[in-house]
Write a protein that holds these residues in place. Structure first.
Motif, PDB file in Angstrom:
ATOM      1  N   VAL A 333      38.165  42.800  32.445  1.00  0.00           N
ATOM      2  CA  VAL A 333      39.119  42.168  33.359  1.00  0.00           C
ATOM      3  C   VAL A 333      38.885  42.588  34.806  1.00  0.00           C
ATOM      4  CG1 VAL A 333      40.900  41.871  31.613  1.00  0.00           C
ATOM      5  CG2 VAL A 333      40.833  43.974  32.938  1.00  0.00           C
ATOM      6  N   SER A 334      38.250  43.732  35.018  1.00  0.00           N
ATOM      7  CA  SER A 334      37.971  44.200  36.378  1.00  0.00           C
ATOM      8  C   SER A 334      36.488  44.546  36.456  1.00  0.00           C
ATOM      9  CB  SER A 334      38.841  45.422  36.714  1.00  0.00           C
ATOM     10  OG  SER A 334      38.659  45.814  38.055  1.00  0.00           O
ATOM     11  N   ASP A 356      38.572  44.758  44.754  1.00  0.00           N
ATOM     12  CA  ASP A 356      38.269  44.455  43.352  1.00  0.00           C
ATOM     13  C   ASP A 356      38.445  42.970  43.067  1.00  0.00           C
ATOM     14  OD1 ASP A 356      37.746  47.070  42.799  1.00  0.00           O
ATOM     15  OD2 ASP A 356      39.425  47.380  41.430  1.00  0.00           O
ATOM     16  N   SER A 358      39.206  40.260  40.257  1.00  0.00           N
ATOM     17  CA  SER A 358      39.793  40.157  38.926  1.00  0.00           C
ATOM     18  C   SER A 358      39.044  39.120  38.100  1.00  0.00           C
ATOM     19  CB  SER A 358      41.270  39.760  39.028  1.00  0.00           C
ATOM     20  OG  SER A 358      41.790  39.464  37.742  1.00  0.00           O
ATOM     21  N   ASN A 359      38.815  39.455  36.835  1.00  0.00           N
ATOM     22  CA  ASN A 359      38.191  38.527  35.907  1.00  0.00           C
ATOM     23  C   ASN A 359      39.152  38.148  34.786  1.00  0.00           C
ATOM     24  OD1 ASN A 359      35.998  37.032  34.767  1.00  0.00           O
ATOM     25  ND2 ASN A 359      35.629  38.686  33.322  1.00  0.00           N
ATOM     26  N   GLY A 360      40.433  38.359  35.010  1.00  0.00           N
ATOM     27  CA  GLY A 360      41.407  37.985  33.993  1.00  0.00           C
ATOM     28  C   GLY A 360      41.515  36.480  33.851  1.00  0.00           C
ATOM     29  N   SER A 393      41.486  35.866  41.773  1.00  0.00           N
ATOM     30  CA  SER A 393      42.347  36.789  42.506  1.00  0.00           C
ATOM     31  C   SER A 393      41.542  38.017  42.891  1.00  0.00           C
ATOM     32  CB  SER A 393      43.553  37.188  41.654  1.00  0.00           C
ATOM     33  OG  SER A 393      44.403  38.073  42.362  1.00  0.00           O
ATOM     34  N   LYS A 395      42.075  41.918  44.841  1.00  0.00           N
ATOM     35  CA  LYS A 395      43.047  42.880  45.343  1.00  0.00           C
ATOM     36  C   LYS A 395      42.304  44.077  45.934  1.00  0.00           C
ATOM     37  CE  LYS A 395      43.626  46.013  41.452  1.00  0.00           C
ATOM     38  NZ  LYS A 395      44.566  46.800  40.651  1.00  0.00           N
ATOM     39  N   ASN A 466      49.039  50.916  41.282  1.00  0.00           N
ATOM     40  CA  ASN A 466      47.958  50.863  40.307  1.00  0.00           C
ATOM     41  C   ASN A 466      48.095  51.894  39.198  1.00  0.00           C
ATOM     42  OD1 ASN A 466      45.569  48.901  41.113  1.00  0.00           O
ATOM     43  ND2 ASN A 466      46.455  49.667  43.011  1.00  0.00           N
TER      44      ASN A 466
END
Length: 531
Positions: A333-334, A356, A358-360, A393, A395, A466
Motif C-alpha cells: 500500500v505504500s 509518500d 499511496s498504492n491503496g 493520493s 502524503k 502516522n
C-alpha cells in the motif's frame, strides 16, 4: 494473593521492541518474563476479522478490544480512552495485544540520516541526540537482519553492509511515477520489513494490498512474529497482565512490578532488572502511576520531562487524477517515496519531510462517493472504472520539533480496573506549518508533472498523524533535561531500562520502528555489559 513470580529480567510490553529485547536477553542466558496487558491474537483470526469487517480502512477494527486493557478507538465514535486536553486533538491508533501495534503497520523501515542526530548543532532547532549515526549503525543492521528488510541501494543513509534483500518489485503505478517525475523528483522503492523473496520461513509479498491493517501471509514482519521468536528463545510470556505499579527500594532501584490479571487479581513480580516497552504513551502512564513519597511526580521524573516532548509525524495530502490509467491497488500500500526533502539547510526554517505515494485501492471510496452523488447503473460502473484507474493520493511524513508542552499526563477518568487513563496535550508550531506549506508546493508540481485534474488538498492546518508516538522518554546525557541516558537506562533508577520510540529525542522524517528496534538491541548490549 498468588505467590510472587521472579526472573532475572521483567519486560513490560510485548510489542516489537520489547519482544526483540526479551529475545536477545534470553539468548544471552537470562531468565526473562514478559508481561502484556492485552490478549494473544493469531494472524488467522485477524485476517478473518478483517475480511468480515465493514470498516476496511479502520486500522483497529480487526483487533480485539477489552475495557480491562483499553486502547484508543475512534470508529464509529471515539471511545474516549485518551483524554484530549488540546489545543489540537492527537489520536494515535495503537493496540494492546501480544505483538503490539506493528501488527497493523506499513512495514516501512528507513534508517535515520546522520544529520538527524545533530539537529540543534547543525540547524539551531530541536535537540541533539546523545549518540550519533555510527553508534547505531551496527544495531540497524542487526534489526534489519532479524526483521528481513528489503531496500534499494540509494536509500539516503550510509551502510556498511547490503540489505538482507533486494526491494520488492515495483508496480506499474510506481514505475510510471518514477519515470515521469524524473529528473526533478527522485522517487525510490521504499525500504521495508517486507519480503521480496522467501526469508526466515516466510513467503514473499504477493500483492494483497492490505498490509494495513494485516498482512494475510506474514510477508511483512511484525511484533507478533517477534513475540513468537521470544518465546521460542525461552522467554515466558504472560498475556492479560496489566501492570499498574512499579515498586522501588530506598536507593531507588526497582524491586517489583504489580499487575492485575483479567479476573482483577493482583500479582507481584520481582527481578534484577526491568524493561519498560509499553509504548510512548502507556510507559509514562505507568511511571506516573508508580509515584511514591520518594518520587511524588512519578518514577524517572527528576528532570520533570517525563511524558513531555510528545511527537509524531503530522501529514497533509493531495488527491488527484492522473492523465493515464495506472490502477493503484496491486502490491504494497505504500510502495515508494521521494527522499530529497528530508534534509538540508532549510531545516533551520521549516520541517523536513518525506513524500509518500499511496498504492491503496481506490475502488471502495470512489464507489461510495459516486453512489452518494446519485450515480447508478452502467454510468456508475464506467465512472468507477475510470476514476479507480487514475485517482492517486500523495502524503508527507513531516518532522515535528520536541515541545515540552506536548505531553502525556494522567487524566481524572478511570478505566475498568480503576486506573487513570492518559491525558494528552498537543499542538503544532510554525516550524510544522512552514514545512506543510513547502510540501504543498511540491504536491502541486507533482500533480502538474502527472497531468493532474480534480485536485484536492487537505484543508490547511488539519493534519493527520502516522501512529509514530515518539519522545516522551527522551534520552540524553544530562539528567536535568532527559529521562534516560544514552543507552536507555533511567537516570534515576539504576536497574530500570526503557525501549521503544519514546526514548528518541527527535522524530526526524522517517517511520520510527526500525530506529526503535535498533535502540532496543543496543540497550540490551548495555544491560548485558552492566550485569
Amino acid at each position: 494473593m498468588p505467590d510472587t513470580l521472579s526472573a532475572d529480567v521483567v519486560v513490560i510490553g510485548s510489542g516489537i521492541c520489547g519482544a526483540l529485547a526479551a529475545r536477545k536477553l534470553a539468548q544471552a542466558g537470562a531468565s526473562v518474563l514478559m508481561l502484556e496487558a492485552g490478549p494473544r491474537v493469531s494472524r488467522a483470526q485477524l485476517v478473518h476479522n478483517f475480511r468480515r469487517s465493514a470498516r476496511k480502512s479502520d486500522l483497529v477494527a480487526a483487533y480485539p478490544y477489552s475495557p480491562l486493557a483499553p486502547h484508543p478507538d475512534y470508529q464509529p465514535a471515539d471511545n474516549g480512552y485518551l483524554v484530549q486536553a488540546g489545543p489540537y486533538p492527537y489520536k494515535p491508533e495503537y493496540l494492546r495485544v501480544v505483538g503490539g501495534t506493528s501488527w497493523h503497520w506499513a512495514a516501512q523501515a528507513w534508517r535515520l540520516m546522520p544529520n538527524d542526530f545533530r539537529l540543534a548543532s547543525l540547524y539551531g532547532v530541536g535537540r541533539d541526540w546523545p549518540i550519533g549515526y555510527d553508534d547505531l549503525e551496527p544495531h540497524y543492521f542487526e534489526a534489519e537482519t532479524i526483521m528481513g528488510v528489503s531496500g534499494p541501494i540509494d536509500n539516503g543513509s550510509p551502510r556498511t553492509r547490503p540489505f538482507p534483500m533486494d526491494p520488492v518489485e515495483p508496480s506499474w503505478l510506481e514505475q510510471r511515477f518514477r519515470d515521469r517525475l524524473a529528473p526533478e523528483f527522485h522517487m525510490i522503492t521504499n525500504t521495508t520489513a517486507r519480503n521480496s523473496r522467501s526469508y526466515d520461513g516466510r513467503p514473499a509479498c504477493c500483492g494483497n494490498n492490505n498490509c494495513m491493517p494485516i498482512c494475510p501471509i506474514d510477508a511483512q514482519y511484525h511484533g507478533g512474529l517477534a513475540a513468537e521468536s521470544a518465546e521460542r528463545s525461552g522467554v515466558r510470556l504472560i498475556p492479560q497482565a496489566v501492570v499498574y505499579q512499579l515498586e522501588h527500594d530506598a536507593a531507588g532501584r526497582i524491586v517489583a512490578a504489580r499487575y492485575y490479571d483479567w479476573d482483577k487479581v493482583s500479582h507481584r513480580v520481582t527481578a534484577k532488572s526491568f524493561v519498560l516497552a509499553a509504548n510512548a504513551i502507556e510507559t509514562p502512564k505507568l511511571l506516573f502511576l508508580s509515584a511514591s513519597g520518594k518520587y511524588p511526580d512519578g518514577l524517572a521524573n527528576r528532570s520533570g520531562t517525563l511524558g513531555r516532548h510528545l511527537m509524531d509525524h503530522p501529514s497533509s495530502a493531495i488527491t488527484f487524477e492522473v492523465d493515464e490509467p495506472l490502477w493503484p491497488g496491486r502490491g504494497p500500500v505504500s510502495p515508494c517515496s521521494i527522499q530529497q526533502f528530508r534534509d538540508g539547510d532549510f531545516r533551520a526554517d521549516h520541517a523536513g519531510f518525506r513524500v509518500d505515494l499511496s498504492n491503496g485501492s481506490r475502488v471502495a471510496s470512489i464507489a461510495a462517493d459516486l453512489i452518494k452523488a446519485g450515480v447508478s447503473g452502467t454510468d456508475l460502473d464506467a465512472r468507477i472504472r475510470h476514476r479507480a484507474a487514475r485517482e492517486v493520493s500523495i502524503k508527507n511524513v513531516l518532522e515535528q520539533l520536541p515541545d515540552p508542552d506536548n505531553r502525556v499526563t494522567l487524566s481524572d477518568r478511570k478505566d475498568a480496573l480503576g486506573l487513570p487513563t492518559p491525558r494528552l496535550s498537543y499542538s503544532f508550531d510554525d516550524y510544522v506549518h512552514r514545512g506543510m506549506a513547502a510540501a504543498k508546493q511540491v504536491y502541486t508540481r507533482i500533480a502538474e508533472r502527472m497531468g493532474g485534474t480534480n485536485i484536492r488538498f487537505s484543508p490547511d492546518g488539519q493534519y493527520s498523524n502516522n501512529q509514530h508516538i515518539t519522545g516522551t522518554l527522551s534520552m540524553g546525557h544530562d539528567p536535568a533535561t532527559s529521562v534516560t541516558d544514552a543507552v536507555g537506562r533511567a537516570h534515576d533508577h539504576a536497574n530500570l531500562w526503557m525501549v521503544g520510540t519514546g526514548v528518541m529525542p527527535t522524530v526526524a522524517t522517517c517511520n520510527s520502528t526500525l530506529t526503535a528496534v535498533a535502540l532496543a538491541l543496543r540497550s540490551v548490549d548495555a544491560m548485558l555489559k552492566s550485569a
